[in-house]
Design a protein around this motif. Structure first.
Motif, PDB file in Angstrom:
ATOM      1  N   ASN A 263      28.432   8.676  24.058  1.00 43.59           N
ATOM      2  CA  ASN A 263      27.316   7.810  24.430  1.00 43.59           C
ATOM      3  C   ASN A 263      27.709   7.119  25.741  1.00 43.59           C
ATOM      4  O   ASN A 263      28.875   6.803  25.954  1.00 43.59           O
ATOM      5  CB  ASN A 263      27.073   6.761  23.343  1.00 43.59           C
ATOM      6  N   THR A 264      26.729   6.915  26.608  1.00 34.82           N
ATOM      7  CA  THR A 264      26.995   6.198  27.857  1.00 34.82           C
ATOM      8  C   THR A 264      26.299   4.841  27.835  1.00 34.82           C
ATOM      9  O   THR A 264      25.089   4.761  27.603  1.00 34.82           O
ATOM     10  CB  THR A 264      26.505   6.988  29.080  1.00 34.82           C
ATOM     11  N   ILE A 265      27.075   3.798  28.036  1.00 32.91           N
ATOM     12  CA  ILE A 265      26.540   2.453  28.230  1.00 32.91           C
ATOM     13  C   ILE A 265      26.283   2.294  29.723  1.00 32.91           C
ATOM     14  O   ILE A 265      27.113   2.683  30.546  1.00 32.91           O
ATOM     15  CB  ILE A 265      27.554   1.387  27.776  1.00 32.91           C
ATOM     16  N   TYR A 266      25.132   1.732  30.083  1.00 33.39           N
ATOM     17  CA  TYR A 266      24.837   1.518  31.500  1.00 33.39           C
ATOM     18  C   TYR A 266      24.756   0.031  31.827  1.00 33.39           C
ATOM     19  O   TYR A 266      24.146  -0.749  31.092  1.00 33.39           O
ATOM     20  CB  TYR A 266      23.505   2.175  31.881  1.00 33.39           C
ATOM     21  N   VAL A 267      25.389  -0.333  32.937  1.00 33.44           N
ATOM     22  CA  VAL A 267      25.233  -1.666  33.511  1.00 33.44           C
ATOM     23  C   VAL A 267      24.558  -1.484  34.865  1.00 33.44           C
ATOM     24  O   VAL A 267      25.056  -0.757  35.721  1.00 33.44           O
ATOM     25  CB  VAL A 267      26.580  -2.389  33.673  1.00 33.44           C
ATOM     26  N   VAL A 268      23.413  -2.138  35.024  1.00 37.50           N
ATOM     27  CA  VAL A 268      22.607  -1.999  36.236  1.00 37.50           C
ATOM     28  C   VAL A 268      22.460  -3.365  36.904  1.00 37.50           C
ATOM     29  O   VAL A 268      22.079  -4.342  36.247  1.00 37.50           O
ATOM     30  CB  VAL A 268      21.208  -1.433  35.903  1.00 37.50           C
ATOM     31  N   GLU A 269      22.768  -3.422  38.184  1.00 32.15           N
ATOM     32  CA  GLU A 269      22.537  -4.650  38.942  1.00 32.15           C
ATOM     33  C   GLU A 269      21.322  -4.460  39.833  1.00 32.15           C
ATOM     34  O   GLU A 269      21.310  -3.597  40.713  1.00 32.15           O
ATOM     35  CB  GLU A 269      23.749  -5.010  39.806  1.00 32.15           C
ATOM     36  N   ILE A 270      20.300  -5.260  39.582  1.00 33.48           N
ATOM     37  CA  ILE A 270      19.068  -5.162  40.346  1.00 33.48           C
ATOM     38  C   ILE A 270      18.495  -6.576  40.497  1.00 33.48           C
ATOM     39  O   ILE A 270      18.452  -7.336  39.531  1.00 33.48           O
ATOM     40  CB  ILE A 270      18.076  -4.197  39.648  1.00 33.48           C
ATOM     41  N   GLU A 271      18.124  -6.941  41.700  1.00 28.55           N
ATOM     42  CA  GLU A 271      17.662  -8.299  42.015  1.00 28.55           C
ATOM     43  C   GLU A 271      18.710  -9.352  41.656  1.00 28.55           C
ATOM     44  O   GLU A 271      18.384 -10.483  41.309  1.00 28.55           O
ATOM     45  CB  GLU A 271      16.348  -8.626  41.292  1.00 28.55           C
ATOM     46  N   GLY A 272      19.975  -8.979  41.713  1.00 30.39           N
ATOM     47  CA  GLY A 272      21.040  -9.913  41.365  1.00 30.39           C
ATOM     48  C   GLY A 272      21.175 -10.163  39.879  1.00 30.39           C
ATOM     49  O   GLY A 272      21.931 -11.041  39.452  1.00 30.39           O
ATOM     50  N   ILE A 273      20.459  -9.383  39.063  1.00 28.80           N
ATOM     51  CA  ILE A 273      20.484  -9.517  37.605  1.00 28.80           C
ATOM     52  C   ILE A 273      21.261  -8.344  37.015  1.00 28.80           C
ATOM     53  O   ILE A 273      21.029  -7.187  37.377  1.00 28.80           O
ATOM     54  CB  ILE A 273      19.055  -9.545  37.039  1.00 28.80           C
ATOM     55  N   ASN A 274      22.200  -8.633  36.119  1.00 29.06           N
ATOM     56  CA  ASN A 274      22.992  -7.593  35.466  1.00 29.06           C
ATOM     57  C   ASN A 274      22.366  -7.230  34.125  1.00 29.06           C
ATOM     58  O   ASN A 274      22.305  -8.046  33.205  1.00 29.06           O
ATOM     59  CB  ASN A 274      24.431  -8.069  35.241  1.00 29.06           C
ATOM     60  N   ILE A 275      21.909  -5.974  34.027  1.00 26.74           N
ATOM     61  CA  ILE A 275      21.276  -5.468  32.813  1.00 26.74           C
ATOM     62  C   ILE A 275      22.220  -4.479  32.149  1.00 26.74           C
ATOM     63  O   ILE A 275      22.773  -3.596  32.813  1.00 26.74           O
ATOM     64  CB  ILE A 275      19.952  -4.764  33.138  1.00 26.74           C
TER      65      ILE A 275
ATOM     66  N   ARG B  66      31.278  -7.924  31.282  1.00 19.27           N
ATOM     67  CA  ARG B  66      31.317  -9.358  31.586  1.00 19.27           C
ATOM     68  C   ARG B  66      30.093  -9.742  32.423  1.00 19.27           C
ATOM     69  O   ARG B  66      29.572  -8.939  33.195  1.00 19.27           O
ATOM     70  CB  ARG B  66      32.592  -9.703  32.340  1.00 19.27           C
ATOM     71  N   ASP B  67      29.644 -10.981  32.254  1.00 22.50           N
ATOM     72  CA  ASP B  67      28.556 -11.533  33.071  1.00 22.50           C
ATOM     73  C   ASP B  67      27.252 -10.740  32.952  1.00 22.50           C
ATOM     74  O   ASP B  67      26.557 -10.499  33.943  1.00 22.50           O
ATOM     75  CB  ASP B  67      28.981 -11.606  34.540  1.00 22.50           C
ATOM     76  N   ILE B  68      26.917 -10.336  31.734  1.00 23.31           N
ATOM     77  CA  ILE B  68      25.664  -9.629  31.498  1.00 23.31           C
ATOM     78  C   ILE B  68      24.536 -10.650  31.333  1.00 23.31           C
ATOM     79  O   ILE B  68      24.648 -11.603  30.568  1.00 23.31           O
ATOM     80  CB  ILE B  68      25.756  -8.731  30.247  1.00 23.31           C
ATOM     81  N   ASP B  69      23.452 -10.413  32.048  1.00 26.76           N
ATOM     82  CA  ASP B  69      22.295 -11.300  31.946  1.00 26.76           C
ATOM     83  C   ASP B  69      21.342 -10.848  30.844  1.00 26.76           C
ATOM     84  O   ASP B  69      20.867 -11.655  30.045  1.00 26.76           O
ATOM     85  CB  ASP B  69      21.551 -11.340  33.287  1.00 26.76           C
ATOM     86  N   ILE B  70      21.043  -9.552  30.805  1.00 26.22           N
ATOM     87  CA  ILE B  70      20.094  -9.016  29.823  1.00 26.22           C
ATOM     88  C   ILE B  70      20.744  -7.847  29.092  1.00 26.22           C
ATOM     89  O   ILE B  70      21.244  -6.913  29.725  1.00 26.22           O
ATOM     90  CB  ILE B  70      18.796  -8.543  30.505  1.00 26.22           C
ATOM     91  N   LEU B  71      20.749  -7.904  27.776  1.00 22.67           N
ATOM     92  CA  LEU B  71      21.369  -6.869  26.953  1.00 22.67           C
ATOM     93  C   LEU B  71      20.324  -6.182  26.091  1.00 22.67           C
ATOM     94  O   LEU B  71      19.600  -6.841  25.337  1.00 22.67           O
ATOM     95  CB  LEU B  71      22.433  -7.497  26.051  1.00 22.67           C
ATOM     96  N   PHE B  72      20.225  -4.854  26.213  1.00 19.60           N
ATOM     97  CA  PHE B  72      19.427  -4.046  25.299  1.00 19.60           C
ATOM     98  C   PHE B  72      20.395  -3.440  24.285  1.00 19.60           C
ATOM     99  O   PHE B  72      21.283  -2.654  24.658  1.00 19.60           O
ATOM    100  CB  PHE B  72      18.714  -2.916  26.044  1.00 19.60           C
ATOM    101  N   ILE B  73      20.235  -3.774  23.004  1.00 16.24           N
ATOM    102  CA  ILE B  73      21.186  -3.311  22.007  1.00 16.24           C
ATOM    103  C   ILE B  73      20.491  -2.663  20.815  1.00 16.24           C
ATOM    104  O   ILE B  73      19.502  -3.200  20.296  1.00 16.24           O
ATOM    105  CB  ILE B  73      22.100  -4.467  21.542  1.00 16.24           C
ATOM    106  N   PRO B  74      20.967  -1.476  20.359  1.00 16.88           N
ATOM    107  CA  PRO B  74      20.376  -0.855  19.176  1.00 16.88           C
ATOM    108  C   PRO B  74      20.770  -1.630  17.922  1.00 16.88           C
ATOM    109  O   PRO B  74      21.912  -2.058  17.788  1.00 16.88           O
ATOM    110  CB  PRO B  74      21.001   0.551  19.177  1.00 16.88           C
TER     111      PRO B  74
END
Length: 219
Positions: free
Chosen positions: A105-117, A137-145
């Motif tokens: 499984n791949t976890i993705y961390v995306v930085e967009i508009e200065g927000i870490n998803i 670290r420093d995650i702003d928004i987390l999508f979790i199953p």
């Protein structure tokens, strides 16, 4: 930034003219059995957490934008930069036996508009390894199953607590209200009133501390 949920693990992130999608379901997935529809819209970037299941690997269902017939597709670990969007894919497992049951499984961390998803995909490990935790670290928004072959609401709540994101959005529960309630009972913080879309900027989440938000799937 506007976040729209399409059920299962599929989210659309729109930032200005840039559109990014996590885990769209395949055209062969029986979405109507779950009260859902296969999303069909133009997108720039598609992220696939794993190719084993039809509810996560529908990169062929979404056309590219403008002159691009296909979007940019990412389906594994690595570091990427597309249209000023920074993306990090982190290797993990779909089960607690190093992938022996259900694979990678791949976890993705995306930085967009200065927000870490962070999108956890179909993460199924019982605990976060030190290496993964350091990457989250420093995650702003987390999508979790919160449901899956190797995941339940209690485990999901424990993992979400370790990540310490400002906003937590549960996914992959297929309208199972009991599972959602169990997750919120374990982790719940905030009013938890379901919303159709989440529109926000960096300043909107500065003071958030582990607030769970429920998104209604877009039909």
């Amino acid at each position: 930034m506007v976040i729209t949920y399409y059920g299962i693990s599929c989210f659309k992130i729109q930032s200005g003219e840039t559109v990014l999608v996590f885990d769209p379901p395949s055209k062969d997935f029986p979405a109507s059995d779950f009260g859902l529809k296969i999303p069909r819209f133009q997108t720039d970037i598609v992220l696939i957490s794993h190719n084993q299941h039809k509810d996560h690997n529908g990169y062929e269902t979404l056309p590219g934008k403008g002159d691009s017939e296909y979007p940019f597709i990412i389906d594994g670990p690595g570091d990427y930069e597309i249209q000023k969007v920074l993306i990090k894919g982190i290797k993990s497992f779909h089960d607690s036996e190093l992938g022996k049951k259900f694979g990678l499984n791949t976890i993705y961390v995306v930085e967009i508009e200065g927000i870490n998803i962070c999108h956890m995909g179909d993460f199924g490990e019982k605990n976060l390894t030190g290496q993964i935790k350091e990457s989250l670290r420093d995650i702003d928004i987390l999508f979790i199953p919160i449901l899956g072959p190797s995941m339940d609401p209690q485990m999901a709540a424990q993992i979400a607590a370790q990540i310490e994101a400002k906003i937590i959005i549960p996914m992959h529960y297929h309208k199972d209200k009991k599972a959602l309630k169990k997750f919120l009972d374990e982790f719940g913080n905030g009013e938890n009133k379901p919303v159709e879309k989440l529109t926000l900027k960096k300043k909107d989440i500065a003071d958030k501390k582990g607030e769970a938000i429920i998104l209604i799937p877009c039909l």
